[in-house]
Structure formats: structure tokens, C-alpha cells
Design a protein around this motif. Structure first.
Motif, PDB file in Angstrom:
ATOM      1  N   MET A   1       0.828  -1.196   0.000  1.00 13.02           N
ATOM      2  CA  MET A   1       0.000   0.000   0.000  1.00 13.02           C
ATOM      3  C   MET A   1       0.870   1.256   0.000  1.00 13.02           C
ATOM      4  O   MET A   1       0.473   2.267  -0.547  1.00 13.02           O
ATOM      5  N   THR A   2       2.044   1.150   0.602  1.00 13.90           N
ATOM      6  CA  THR A   2       2.944   2.288   0.599  1.00 13.90           C
ATOM      7  C   THR A   2       3.395   2.624  -0.810  1.00 13.90           C
ATOM      8  O   THR A   2       3.451   3.797  -1.196  1.00 13.90           O
ATOM      9  N   LEU A   3       3.689   1.608  -1.607  1.00 23.90           N
ATOM     10  CA  LEU A   3       4.071   1.855  -3.000  1.00 23.90           C
ATOM     11  C   LEU A   3       2.915   2.442  -3.796  1.00 23.90           C
ATOM     12  O   LEU A   3       3.129   3.238  -4.700  1.00 23.90           O
ATOM     13  N   GLY A   4       1.696   2.058  -3.460  1.00 18.98           N
ATOM     14  CA  GLY A   4       0.535   2.653  -4.107  1.00 18.98           C
ATOM     15  C   GLY A   4       0.433   4.137  -3.815  1.00 18.98           C
ATOM     16  O   GLY A   4       0.137   4.941  -4.695  1.00 18.98           O
ATOM     17  N   GLY A   5       0.698   4.517  -2.565  1.00 18.98           N
ATOM     18  CA  GLY A   5       0.717   5.932  -2.205  1.00 18.98           C
ATOM     19  C   GLY A   5       1.836   6.683  -2.901  1.00 18.98           C
ATOM     20  O   GLY A   5       1.671   7.832  -3.321  1.00 18.98           O
ATOM     21  N   LEU A   6       2.982   6.046  -3.040  1.00 20.67           N
ATOM     22  CA  LEU A   6       4.096   6.658  -3.763  1.00 20.67           C
ATOM     23  C   LEU A   6       3.725   6.880  -5.226  1.00 20.67           C
ATOM     24  O   LEU A   6       4.052   7.918  -5.805  1.00 20.67           O
ATOM     25  N   CYS A   7       3.028   5.923  -5.811  1.00 23.76           N
ATOM     26  CA  CYS A   7       2.587   6.080  -7.198  1.00 23.76           C
ATOM     27  C   CYS A   7       1.620   7.243  -7.340  1.00 23.76           C
ATOM     28  O   CYS A   7       1.649   7.970  -8.327  1.00 23.76           O
ATOM     29  N   PHE A   8       0.754   7.428  -6.343  1.00 22.81           N
ATOM     30  CA  PHE A   8      -0.166   8.561  -6.372  1.00 22.81           C
ATOM     31  C   PHE A   8       0.618   9.869  -6.371  1.00 22.81           C
ATOM     32  O   PHE A   8       0.310  10.793  -7.120  1.00 22.81           O
ATOM     33  N   LYS A   9       1.664   9.945  -5.563  1.00 21.48           N
ATOM     34  CA  LYS A   9       2.506  11.147  -5.516  1.00 21.48           C
ATOM     35  C   LYS A   9       3.244  11.360  -6.836  1.00 21.48           C
ATOM     36  O   LYS A   9       3.339  12.467  -7.338  1.00 21.48           O
ATOM     37  N   GLU A  10       3.740  10.276  -7.404  1.00 21.05           N
ATOM     38  CA  GLU A  10       4.514  10.384  -8.635  1.00 21.05           C
ATOM     39  C   GLU A  10       3.650  10.752  -9.837  1.00 21.05           C
ATOM     40  O   GLU A  10       4.168  11.177 -10.858  1.00 21.05           O
ATOM     41  N   TYR A  11       2.339  10.614  -9.710  1.00 23.82           N
ATOM     42  CA  TYR A  11       1.458  11.022 -10.800  1.00 23.82           C
ATOM     43  C   TYR A  11       1.644  12.502 -11.115  1.00 23.82           C
ATOM     44  O   TYR A  11       1.590  12.913 -12.268  1.00 23.82           O
ATOM     45  N   PHE A  12       1.895  13.315 -10.104  1.00 24.25           N
ATOM     46  CA  PHE A  12       2.054  14.748 -10.312  1.00 24.25           C
ATOM     47  C   PHE A  12       3.340  15.069 -11.055  1.00 24.25           C
ATOM     48  O   PHE A  12       3.452  16.128 -11.658  1.00 24.25           O
TER      49      PHE A  12
END
Length: 76
Positions: A1-12
Motif C-alpha cells: 500500500m505504501t508503493l501505491g501511495g508513492l505512485c499517487f505522488k509520482e502522478y504529479f
């Protein structure tokens, strides 16, 4: 789930379509694994892994000094 949150951040940074939904894909994958929904879990795992691959390639191609962010935070 942490990597999923990182992916959300990297979307920007990278604007990869579908990347903000990576945390939801991983949560749905976990749920499918818990209820033994094999076909759905294989589809979700494939989608998640493809998104992780795209982000990994984008991060790998990015110059290292871009990833540091605000360099004034590291001044002593």
C-alpha cells in the motif's frame, strides 16, 4: 500500500494515466486475494505491475538531481 501511495505522488511528476488509482487497485487486489477470486486477482495484479513498470522506467530515466526536490532543505 505504501508503493501505491508513492505512485499517487509520482502522478504529479509523470502524469501516467491511471496512476492515481494504483492504491485502489492494490486494495482491490488484496480483497480479491482474501476471497479467492483468482481471475480478478490476476487481472488486478497485471494492471498494477504494468503501472509499477511504467513508473519505474520513468524514475530510472529521470536525472538524479531532479529527484532531490527543494535543495534548500539540504543546506546546512
Amino acid at each position: 500500500m505504501t508503493l501505491g501511495g508513492l505512485c499517487f505522488k509520482e502522478y504529479f511528476c509523470f502524469k501516467v494515466p491511471g496512476l492515481p488509482f494504483q492504491p485502489l487497485l492494490l486494495a482491490a487486489l488484496w480483497f480479491c486475494l482474501q476471497i479467492d477470486a483468482d481471475l480478478a486477482s490476476k487481472i488486478l495484479a497485471t494492471l498494477s505491475s504494468l503501472l509499477f513498470l511504467v513508473v519505474s522506467i520513468a524514475k530510472w530515466r529521470m536525472p538524479r538531481h531532479f529527484d532531490i526536490g527543494d535543495k534548500t532543505k539540504y543546506d546546512v
